[in-house]
Design a protein around this motif. Structure first.
Motif, PDB file in Angstrom:
ATOM      1  N   ILE A   7     155.172  45.149  -1.127  1.00 17.99           N
ATOM      2  CA  ILE A   7     155.476  44.985   0.075  1.00 17.99           C
ATOM      3  C   ILE A   7     156.169  46.181   0.775  1.00 17.99           C
ATOM      4  N   HIS A   8     157.017  46.905  -0.043  1.00 13.26           N
ATOM      5  CA  HIS A   8     157.442  48.420   0.403  1.00 13.26           C
ATOM      6  C   HIS A   8     156.433  49.339   0.583  1.00 13.26           C
ATOM      7  N   ASN A   9     155.451  49.271  -0.379  1.00 14.10           N
ATOM      8  CA  ASN A   9     154.169  50.467   0.093  1.00 14.10           C
ATOM      9  C   ASN A   9     153.585  49.854   1.466  1.00 14.10           C
ATOM     10  N   LEU A  10     153.286  48.584   1.565  1.00 11.20           N
ATOM     11  CA  LEU A  10     152.595  48.100   2.711  1.00 11.20           C
ATOM     12  C   LEU A  10     153.583  48.554   4.133  1.00 11.20           C
ATOM     13  N   THR A  11     154.877  48.181   3.999  1.00 16.73           N
ATOM     14  CA  THR A  11     155.760  48.675   5.035  1.00 16.73           C
ATOM     15  C   THR A  11     155.862  49.924   5.428  1.00 16.73           C
ATOM     16  N   GLY A  12     155.826  50.732   4.424  1.00 18.59           N
ATOM     17  CA  GLY A  12     155.936  52.216   4.498  1.00 18.59           C
ATOM     18  C   GLY A  12     154.566  52.700   5.276  1.00 18.59           C
ATOM     19  N   TYR A  13     153.432  51.979   4.828  1.00 11.73           N
ATOM     20  CA  TYR A  13     152.093  52.380   5.555  1.00 11.73           C
ATOM     21  C   TYR A  13     152.208  52.098   7.064  1.00 11.73           C
ATOM     22  N   ILE A  14     152.671  50.759   7.291  1.00 10.28           N
ATOM     23  CA  ILE A  14     152.817  50.448   8.550  1.00 10.28           C
ATOM     24  C   ILE A  14     153.664  51.438   9.471  1.00 10.28           C
ATOM     25  N   GLU A  15     154.774  51.791   8.903  1.00  8.99           N
ATOM     26  CA  GLU A  15     155.663  52.956   9.397  1.00  8.99           C
ATOM     27  C   GLU A  15     154.859  54.055   9.720  1.00  8.99           C
ATOM     28  N   SER A  16     154.027  54.550   8.961  1.00 11.62           N
ATOM     29  CA  SER A  16     153.249  55.817   9.103  1.00 11.62           C
ATOM     30  C   SER A  16     152.018  55.740  10.256  1.00 11.62           C
ATOM     31  N   LEU A  17     152.060  54.383  10.704  1.00  9.46           N
ATOM     32  CA  LEU A  17     151.064  54.351  11.886  1.00  9.46           C
ATOM     33  C   LEU A  17     151.617  54.328  13.083  1.00  9.46           C
TER      34      LEU A  17
ATOM     35  N   LYS B 289     147.115  32.770  17.957  1.00  2.72           N
ATOM     36  CA  LYS B 289     147.903  33.736  18.774  1.00  2.72           C
ATOM     37  C   LYS B 289     147.194  35.058  18.175  1.00  2.72           C
ATOM     38  N   ARG B 290     146.947  35.742  19.116  1.00  2.00           N
ATOM     39  CA  ARG B 290     146.631  37.404  18.712  1.00  2.00           C
ATOM     40  C   ARG B 290     147.656  38.114  18.022  1.00  2.00           C
ATOM     41  N   PRO B 291     147.249  38.539  16.901  1.00  2.00           N
ATOM     42  CA  PRO B 291     148.140  39.353  16.150  1.00  2.00           C
ATOM     43  C   PRO B 291     148.835  40.551  16.971  1.00  2.00           C
ATOM     44  N   PRO B 292     150.010  41.074  16.458  1.00  2.00           N
ATOM     45  CA  PRO B 292     150.788  42.103  17.499  1.00  2.00           C
ATOM     46  C   PRO B 292     150.208  43.527  17.085  1.00  2.00           C
ATOM     47  N   ASP B 293     150.253  44.360  17.934  1.00  2.70           N
ATOM     48  CA  ASP B 293     149.640  45.877  17.712  1.00  2.70           C
ATOM     49  C   ASP B 293     151.052  46.223  16.912  1.00  2.70           C
ATOM     50  N   LEU B 294     150.467  46.725  15.714  1.00  2.78           N
ATOM     51  CA  LEU B 294     151.633  47.232  14.715  1.00  2.78           C
ATOM     52  C   LEU B 294     151.810  48.595  14.966  1.00  2.78           C
ATOM     53  N   THR B 295     151.152  49.436  15.806  1.00  2.00           N
ATOM     54  CA  THR B 295     151.280  50.914  15.818  1.00  2.00           C
ATOM     55  C   THR B 295     152.396  51.056  16.957  1.00  2.00           C
ATOM     56  N   GLY B 296     152.738  50.056  17.711  1.00  2.00           N
ATOM     57  CA  GLY B 296     154.089  50.254  18.612  1.00  2.00           C
ATOM     58  C   GLY B 296     155.443  49.587  18.200  1.00  2.00           C
ATOM     59  N   LEU B 297     155.401  49.417  17.088  1.00  2.63           N
ATOM     60  CA  LEU B 297     156.619  48.568  16.572  1.00  2.63           C
ATOM     61  C   LEU B 297     157.960  49.283  16.961  1.00  2.63           C
ATOM     62  N   ALA B 298     157.857  50.592  16.621  1.00  7.26           N
ATOM     63  CA  ALA B 298     159.064  51.628  16.746  1.00  7.26           C
ATOM     64  C   ALA B 298     159.115  51.638  18.378  1.00  7.26           C
ATOM     65  N   GLN B 299     158.257  51.969  19.013  1.00 10.20           N
ATOM     66  CA  GLN B 299     158.346  52.014  20.444  1.00 10.20           C
ATOM     67  C   GLN B 299     159.004  50.807  21.116  1.00 10.20           C
ATOM     68  N   ARG B 300     158.514  49.603  20.582  1.00  9.60           N
ATOM     69  CA  ARG B 300     159.217  48.330  21.178  1.00  9.60           C
ATOM     70  C   ARG B 300     160.620  48.108  20.664  1.00  9.60           C
ATOM     71  N   ASN B 301     161.025  48.930  19.562  1.00  8.30           N
ATOM     72  CA  ASN B 301     162.341  49.091  19.124  1.00  8.30           C
ATOM     73  C   ASN B 301     163.203  49.981  19.386  1.00  8.30           C
ATOM     74  N   GLY B 302     163.174  50.543  20.420  1.00  5.48           N
ATOM     75  CA  GLY B 302     164.215  51.669  20.872  1.00  5.48           C
ATOM     76  C   GLY B 302     163.595  52.915  20.207  1.00  5.48           C
ATOM     77  N   GLY B 303     162.528  53.159  19.810  1.00  8.93           N
ATOM     78  CA  GLY B 303     162.169  54.578  19.054  1.00  8.93           C
ATOM     79  C   GLY B 303     162.315  54.272  17.485  1.00  8.93           C
ATOM     80  N   ARG B 304     163.034  53.237  16.932  1.00 11.44           N
ATOM     81  CA  ARG B 304     163.139  53.280  15.475  1.00 11.44           C
ATOM     82  C   ARG B 304     162.295  52.201  14.955  1.00 11.44           C
ATOM     83  N   PHE B 305     161.708  52.503  14.113  1.00  5.91           N
ATOM     84  CA  PHE B 305     160.814  51.557  13.103  1.00  5.91           C
ATOM     85  C   PHE B 305     161.624  50.519  12.480  1.00  5.91           C
ATOM     86  N   PRO B 306     161.673  49.091  12.711  1.00  4.15           N
ATOM     87  CA  PRO B 306     162.562  48.012  12.319  1.00  4.15           C
ATOM     88  C   PRO B 306     162.091  47.808  10.592  1.00  4.15           C
ATOM     89  N   TYR B 307     162.334  48.775   9.572  1.00  2.00           N
ATOM     90  CA  TYR B 307     161.846  48.605   8.512  1.00  2.00           C
ATOM     91  C   TYR B 307     162.136  47.325   7.675  1.00  2.00           C
TER      92      TYR B 307
END
Length: 132
Positions: free
Chosen positions: A120-130, A53-71
């Motif tokens: 994992i917090h550092n990684l999650t924060g980095y993904i949030e920044s994308l 299965k193709r990995p998801p586009d991580l840059t659109g997580l907030a957009q797909r969650n109503g504009g909020r990053f699902p930390y």
């Protein structure tokens, strides 16, 4: 010979400066995630064609969650140790378990858990920044 030594030192110094500018989260992402999700985090890493299965586009997580990053959700998915089995099979590695194994060797069981959680917090924060 002298020029080679100076050029080599300059290259090492530049590499060290570039590494110092990279966040822990960015380094963790490049080390652990980019092979599947891609350097750009859009789901196009070098292993994409080998995956079921193709990995998801991580840059659109907030957009797909109503504009909020699902930390918390992203943190839990990366960690993977506490998933509910009724949610189906995992597509990606359980990074919490893999990180803990490495970290416990260096810091002991309790220290390993602390370091793993921070990774994992550092990684999650980095993904949030994308997020776009």
């Amino acid at each position: 010979m002298k020029f080679f030594a100076v050029a080599t030192f300059a290259g090492v110094a530049w590499g060290a400066a570039a590494a110092q500018e990279m966040s822990y989260g960015a380094a963790e992402y490049l080390n652990s995630c980019a092979v599947c999700h891609g350097v750009d985090a859009e789901g196009s890493g070098p292993l994409t064609d080998a995956l079921m299965k193709r990995p998801p586009d991580l840059t659109g997580l907030a957009q797909r969650n109503g504009g909020r990053f699902p930390y918390q959700y992203v943190f839990a998915v990366i960690d993977g140790r506490f998933d509910v089995s009724s949610h189906g099979d995992r597509e990606m590695p359980v990074w919490g378990r893999q990180f803990l194994e490495e970290d416990a060797k260096l810091y002991g069981p309790s220290g390993g858990e602390v370091v793993t959680t921070e990774r994992i917090h550092n990684l999650t924060g980095y993904i949030e920044s994308l997020q776009r």
